[in-house]
Design an enzyme around this catalytic site. Structure first.
Site, PDB file in Angstrom:
ATOM      1  N   ASP A  56      16.746   1.116 -19.554  1.00 10.27           N
ATOM      2  CA  ASP A  56      15.490   1.678 -20.024  1.00 10.27           C
ATOM      3  C   ASP A  56      15.483   3.149 -19.624  1.00 10.27           C
ATOM      4  O   ASP A  56      15.312   3.490 -18.451  1.00 10.27           O
ATOM      5  CB  ASP A  56      14.323   0.914 -19.383  1.00 10.27           C
ATOM      6  CG  ASP A  56      12.970   1.559 -19.665  1.00 10.27           C
ATOM      7  OD1 ASP A  56      12.938   2.682 -20.197  1.00 10.27           O
ATOM      8  OD2 ASP A  56      11.951   0.932 -19.331  1.00 10.27           O
ATOM      9  N   LYS A 100       8.094  10.998 -24.882  1.00  9.19           N
ATOM     10  CA  LYS A 100       8.275  11.381 -23.477  1.00  9.19           C
ATOM     11  C   LYS A 100       9.314  12.496 -23.356  1.00  9.19           C
ATOM     12  O   LYS A 100       9.605  12.969 -22.262  1.00  9.19           O
ATOM     13  CB  LYS A 100       8.699  10.172 -22.652  1.00  9.19           C
ATOM     14  CG  LYS A 100       7.591   9.116 -22.517  1.00  9.19           C
ATOM     15  CD  LYS A 100       7.959   8.068 -21.500  1.00  9.19           C
ATOM     16  CE  LYS A 100       7.202   6.785 -21.641  1.00  9.19           C
ATOM     17  NZ  LYS A 100       5.817   6.843 -21.154  1.00  9.19           N
ATOM     18  N   CYS A 116       1.402   0.508 -15.413  1.00  9.13           N
ATOM     19  CA  CYS A 116       2.066  -0.579 -16.173  1.00  9.13           C
ATOM     20  C   CYS A 116       3.224  -1.174 -15.384  1.00  9.13           C
ATOM     21  O   CYS A 116       4.278  -1.500 -15.950  1.00  9.13           O
ATOM     22  CB  CYS A 116       2.552  -0.110 -17.544  1.00  9.13           C
ATOM     23  SG  CYS A 116       1.235   0.369 -18.625  1.00  9.13           S
ATOM     24  N   GLN A 166      12.169   7.246 -18.785  1.00  7.12           N
ATOM     25  CA  GLN A 166      11.842   8.312 -17.823  1.00  7.12           C
ATOM     26  C   GLN A 166      13.063   9.141 -17.448  1.00  7.12           C
ATOM     27  O   GLN A 166      13.017   9.910 -16.486  1.00  7.12           O
ATOM     28  CB  GLN A 166      11.229   7.711 -16.553  1.00  7.12           C
ATOM     29  CG  GLN A 166       9.925   6.973 -16.769  1.00  7.12           C
ATOM     30  CD  GLN A 166       8.766   7.893 -17.146  1.00  7.12           C
ATOM     31  OE1 GLN A 166       8.830   9.112 -16.996  1.00  7.12           O
ATOM     32  NE2 GLN A 166       7.695   7.305 -17.643  1.00  7.12           N
ATOM     33  N   HIS A 211       8.768  -1.329 -15.755  1.00 11.46           N
ATOM     34  CA  HIS A 211       7.550  -1.173 -16.553  1.00 11.46           C
ATOM     35  C   HIS A 211       7.319  -2.511 -17.271  1.00 11.46           C
ATOM     36  O   HIS A 211       8.269  -3.231 -17.564  1.00 11.46           O
ATOM     37  CB  HIS A 211       7.808  -0.051 -17.559  1.00 11.46           C
ATOM     38  CG  HIS A 211       6.632   0.355 -18.386  1.00 11.46           C
ATOM     39  ND1 HIS A 211       6.291  -0.290 -19.546  1.00 11.46           N
ATOM     40  CD2 HIS A 211       5.733   1.362 -18.227  1.00 11.46           C
ATOM     41  CE1 HIS A 211       5.226   0.301 -20.080  1.00 11.46           C
ATOM     42  NE2 HIS A 211       4.871   1.302 -19.301  1.00 11.46           N
TER      43      HIS A 211
HETATM   44  N1  7TS Z   1       9.776   2.122 -19.639  1.00  9.37           N
HETATM   45  C1  7TS Z   1       9.382   3.013 -18.713  1.00  9.37           C
HETATM   46  C2  7TS Z   1      10.217   3.228 -17.490  1.00  9.37           C
HETATM   47  C3  7TS Z   1       8.216   3.734 -18.926  1.00  9.37           C
HETATM   48  O1  7TS Z   1       7.830   4.633 -18.012  1.00  9.37           O
HETATM   49  C4  7TS Z   1       7.453   3.517 -20.094  1.00  9.37           C
HETATM   50  C5  7TS Z   1       6.146   4.216 -20.339  1.00  9.37           C
HETATM   51  C6  7TS Z   1       7.938   2.598 -21.034  1.00  9.37           C
HETATM   52  C7  7TS Z   1       9.088   1.913 -20.763  1.00  9.37           C
HETATM   53  C8  7TS Z   1       7.235   2.340 -22.325  1.00  9.37           C
HETATM   54  O2  7TS Z   1       7.373   3.433 -23.172  1.00  9.37           O
HETATM   55  P1  7TS Z   1       6.655   3.463 -24.589  1.00  9.37           P
HETATM   56  O3  7TS Z   1       6.906   4.843 -25.089  1.00  9.37           O
HETATM   57  O4  7TS Z   1       7.307   2.424 -25.436  1.00  9.37           O
HETATM   58  O5  7TS Z   1       5.207   3.174 -24.344  1.00  9.37           O
HETATM   59  N2  7TS Z   1       5.523   4.655 -19.178  1.00  9.37           N
HETATM   60  C9  7TS Z   1       4.262   5.117 -19.075  1.00  9.37           C
HETATM   61  C10 7TS Z   1       3.750   5.625 -17.874  1.00  9.37           C
HETATM   62  O6  7TS Z   1       4.397   5.687 -16.838  1.00  9.37           O
HETATM   63  N3  7TS Z   1       2.479   6.015 -18.064  1.00  9.37           N
HETATM   64  O7  7TS Z   1       2.167   5.773 -19.345  1.00  9.37           O
HETATM   65  C11 7TS Z   1       3.262   5.226 -19.977  1.00  9.37           C
END
Ligand code: 7TS
Length: 406
Positions: free
Chosen positions: A200, A226, A364, A203, A123
């Site tokens: 990370d 999430k 992203c 997910q 990401h």
């Molecule tokens: N890493 C992964 C693997 C992600 O899927 C996401 C967000 C992030 C980092 C960032 O997370 P945040 O909570 O700090 O924003 N992924 C997604 C997505 O797949 N669709 O919208 C956000």
């Protein structure tokens, strides 16, 4: 399977609504998940019963709030198997957790010419912070390639490691391909070369039982929103041995021990990395989400979602004329695909008219789109409250999309 799906769905009032006159089918859990009543109620209790700034007051409410906040840290620590709760730092989310490591680990341990390895399926939040560090310190960024089936090329990974490699930062589960990466192996290989590893987990934690102690990773990042918790709160787990040496990420209240105009000494862990008033309401909400998952049981959730995934994959495959992205044999929780000849944005817009929420676009992860030479995919990502009849609705919706565009 003995899975209380009815009771679970009742905990999520948002699911009962209609969108464009059709029952909502929410398959955008990879972007964010919905909140059960239990999470909202925990946060309401903070606001209505004991809201007060933490770690400062001698008064009763402040002490109650501080205790609830620190209990939340303890809940998260045991959820991810951390040795100590002071290795759990509250952040705004995965993005901030990774930025914290890139800045503080980078400033403390990395010199020009040192190397950081990431992967081709990251990401943007696990790419850009390292590029900023590259600009600041002259650090070299190396990338593990992604194979056609969506797995990491582990042979190349081994060959990328050099004397100058200091950190490997990879995703546990791909938000585009659903691949569950062999992080145990990655950590083991990296540690053989004294290289630290950041995982990370944005997910992963909502689908798989994670034990950072067993994994032996150096850092693990996650987002509350999430995993059925609130937005604006997340976690960085870090090994004490690193966190103690790392320079602070931000300066301000709470992260100090003493301040004079000449010199400041810093607070102990975890406070050294929690400058300013933290989102204690969010942290308490996150702990409620964790307890919600623990109550159902992550193994059970995983098994249920696995069944859902297999059901959906078979049904989608049967549609024919569909291309899947990410067919690694160890994967789950989401399916990325394209209906051949139909732009994902068109499909997503039409599905929305049928009440079906999917994500379309680059997710992203633009370098990964580039790798597969596509503008984006349609992504159906599953959560603990989804059902096979919702999958049927998606499949029927796709048939209609095809009739209109095909
Ligand atoms: N890493 C992964 C693997 C992600 O899927 C996401 C967000 C992030 C980092 C960032 O997370 P945040 O909570 O700090 O924003 N992924 C997604 C997505 O797949 N669709 O919208 C956000």
């Amino acid at each position: 399977m003995n899975y209380p799906i009815e009771a679970i769905r009742n905990d999520f009032p948002i699911l009962t609504q209609q969108v464009h006159g059709k029952p909502l089918v929410y398959f955008d859990n990879g972007a964010t998940t919905h909140k059960p009543r239990q999470v909202v109620e925990a946060m309401e209790e903070v606001a209505f019963r004991y809201n007060s700034n933490i770690h400062r007051g001698v008064h009763t409410l402040s002490n109650l709030c501080t205790e609830a906040f620190e209990n939340a840290r303890q809940t998260v620590a045991s959820f991810i198997g951390a040795h100590n709760s002071h290795e759990v730092i509250f952040t705004r989310g995965t993005t901030e957790s990774i930025n914290l490591v890139a800045y503080s680990f980078g400033e403390t341990f990395l010199q020009s010419g040192d190397e950081v390895i990431i992967s081709g399926m990251e990401h943007h939040s696990n790419i850009v912070p390292w590029q900023l560090l590259q600009k600041r310190k002259g650090v070299v960024l190396k990338v593990i390639p992604v194979l056609d089936n969506g797995q990491l090329d582990m042979e190349v990974f081994r060959s990328l490691i050099s004397r100058r490699t200091r950190l490997v930062s990879v995703t546990h589960v791909s938000n585009v391909l659903g691949t569950i990466n062999p992080i145990e192996e990655i950590i083991e290989i990296a540690h053989q070369h004294n290289i630290a590893v950041l995982i990370d987990g944005a997910q992963a934690v909502q689908h798989l039982a994670v034990d950072v102690k067993k994994l032996d990773c150096d850092f693990y990042a996650l987002s509350g929103h999430k995993l059925y918790g609130p937005t604006g709160i997340g976690v960085l787990y870090g090994k004490e041995k690193w966190l103690n040496q790392m320079v602070p990420y931000q300066g301000g209240g709470e992260m100090i021990q003493t301040v004079t105009f000449e010199e400041t000494t810093f607070n102990e862990l975890p406070y050294k990395f929690e400058a300013g008033t933290p989102d204690f309401t969010g942290a308490i909400g996150l702990a409620a989400a964790v307890k919600y998952l623990q109550n159902i049981g992550l193994q059970k959730i995983h098994a249920y979602e696995d069944e859902l995934f297999n059901y959906a994959f078979e049904k989608l495959q049967a549609l024919g004329n569909i291309t899947f992205y990410g067919t690694a044999h160890i994967r789950g929780s989401l399916i990325s695909f394209l209906l051949n000849g139909i732009h994902p944005f068109d499909a997503g817009t039409l599905l929305d008219k049928m009440g079906i929420a999917v994500r379309t676009g680059h997710h992203c992860a633009q370098p990964l789109m580039e790798r597969f030479k596509i503008p984006g995919t349609i992504r159906a990502s599953f959560g603990l409250y989804n059902t096979t009849s919702e999958v049927d609705a998606l499949v029927n919706g796709l048939v209609k999309v095809r009739q209109l565009f095909g």
